[in-house]
Design a protein around this motif. Structure first.
Motif, PDB file in Angstrom:
ATOM      1  N   LEU A  79       0.844  -1.192   0.000  1.00 43.24           N
ATOM      2  CA  LEU A  79       0.000   0.000   0.000  1.00 43.24           C
ATOM      3  C   LEU A  79       0.876   1.237   0.000  1.00 43.24           C
ATOM      4  O   LEU A  79       1.948   1.238   0.593  1.00 43.24           O
ATOM      5  N   CYS A  80       0.392   2.289  -0.630  1.00 46.14           N
ATOM      6  CA  CYS A  80       1.056   3.585  -0.570  1.00 46.14           C
ATOM      7  C   CYS A  80       0.014   4.624  -0.921  1.00 46.14           C
ATOM      8  O   CYS A  80      -0.806   4.412  -1.814  1.00 46.14           O
ATOM      9  N   GLY A  81       0.025   5.730  -0.211  1.00 46.51           N
ATOM     10  CA  GLY A  81      -0.932   6.777  -0.533  1.00 46.51           C
ATOM     11  C   GLY A  81      -0.932   7.895   0.480  1.00 46.51           C
ATOM     12  O   GLY A  81       0.012   8.051   1.267  1.00 46.51           O
ATOM     13  N   ALA A 112       7.575   8.212  -4.263  1.00 44.97           N
ATOM     14  CA  ALA A 112       7.965   9.351  -5.103  1.00 44.97           C
ATOM     15  C   ALA A 112       6.810   9.742  -6.024  1.00 44.97           C
ATOM     16  O   ALA A 112       6.542  10.935  -6.223  1.00 44.97           O
ATOM     17  N   ALA A 113       6.109   8.760  -6.567  1.00 41.66           N
ATOM     18  CA  ALA A 113       4.960   9.058  -7.435  1.00 41.66           C
ATOM     19  C   ALA A 113       3.833   9.714  -6.638  1.00 41.66           C
ATOM     20  O   ALA A 113       3.191  10.654  -7.117  1.00 41.66           O
ATOM     21  N   VAL A 114       3.604   9.244  -5.420  1.00 36.21           N
ATOM     22  CA  VAL A 114       2.552   9.827  -4.576  1.00 36.21           C
ATOM     23  C   VAL A 114       2.912  11.260  -4.183  1.00 36.21           C
ATOM     24  O   VAL A 114       2.039  12.135  -4.146  1.00 36.21           O
ATOM     25  N   LEU A 115       4.186  11.521  -3.918  1.00 35.63           N
ATOM     26  CA  LEU A 115       4.611  12.900  -3.626  1.00 35.63           C
ATOM     27  C   LEU A 115       4.278  13.827  -4.795  1.00 35.63           C
ATOM     28  O   LEU A 115       3.726  14.916  -4.604  1.00 35.63           O
ATOM     29  N   GLN A 116       4.614  13.408  -5.991  1.00 33.89           N
ATOM     30  CA  GLN A 116       4.330  14.209  -7.180  1.00 33.89           C
ATOM     31  C   GLN A 116       2.816  14.376  -7.360  1.00 33.89           C
ATOM     32  O   GLN A 116       2.332  15.468  -7.669  1.00 33.89           O
TER      33      GLN A 116
END
Length: 173
Positions: A79-81, A112-116
């Motif tokens: 999970l990531c978000g 890194a994708a979630v930060l962007q």
């Protein structure tokens, strides 16, 4: 619904069909040690937790924790978000991965994708992150992503100390 794609990963919203994966992840010893025991022991409990947690947050706020899948075979890895907790002023980034997918750069790639995404989709100026003081791998990843340790704190409703990190997005040019 697919939210993001990276070179190797796809991040998508959670649904009730993710209950077994969620049950496995939340009962992983590393999850229990570093995040805490959610007390989920059945598929039904996992479904209820998904419905009242990430699914409800996505519907209410437009963001939540996402299932991270491998693009090649759609296997769920973790999970990531983004999470809005009552105990934190800022939205925070969270992530956790099944044991067999750790150490392969998936957390870094997804985070890194979630930060962007947080910057582009929601225009956040700052994100928070929390880790257990003993979770050195997570602390190292946050620092590599540009987060800085702000303080050690005990969050409302918790009894143990937590490391609170902050990430300030660069000013737009």
């Amino acid at each position: 619904m697919i939210i993001l794609e990276t070179g190797r990963l796809r991040l998508r919203t959670m649904n009730l069909d993710d209950a077994q994966f969620y049950l496995d992840l939340t009962n992983d010893p590393a999850w229990i040690k570093n995040i805490g025991d959610k007390g989920l022991k059945t598929i039904e409990a996992a479904r209820e937790s998904l419905q009242n947690g990430p699914i409800a947050m996505q519907q209410k706020l437009g963001f939540s924790l996402y299932v991270v899948e491998q693009r090649v075979d759609s296997a769920p890895t973790g999970l990531c978000g983004l999470i809005k907790r009552d105990s934190l002023e800022d939205v925070d980034i969270g992530y956790a991965f099944l044991p067999q997918f750790r150490g392969q750069g998936y957390a870094r790639e997804a985070a890194a994708a979630v930060l962007q995404y947080g910057r582009e989709r929601f225009a956040f100026k700052k994100l928070a992150a929390i880790t257990s003081p003993a979770n050195h791998a997570s602390s190292r990843l946050l620092e590599e992503l540009g987060f800085t340790l702000e303080k050690l704190t005990v969050l409302k409703g918790e009894t143990r100390e937590t490391r609170l990190y902050g990430y300030h997005y660069p000013a737009a040019t």
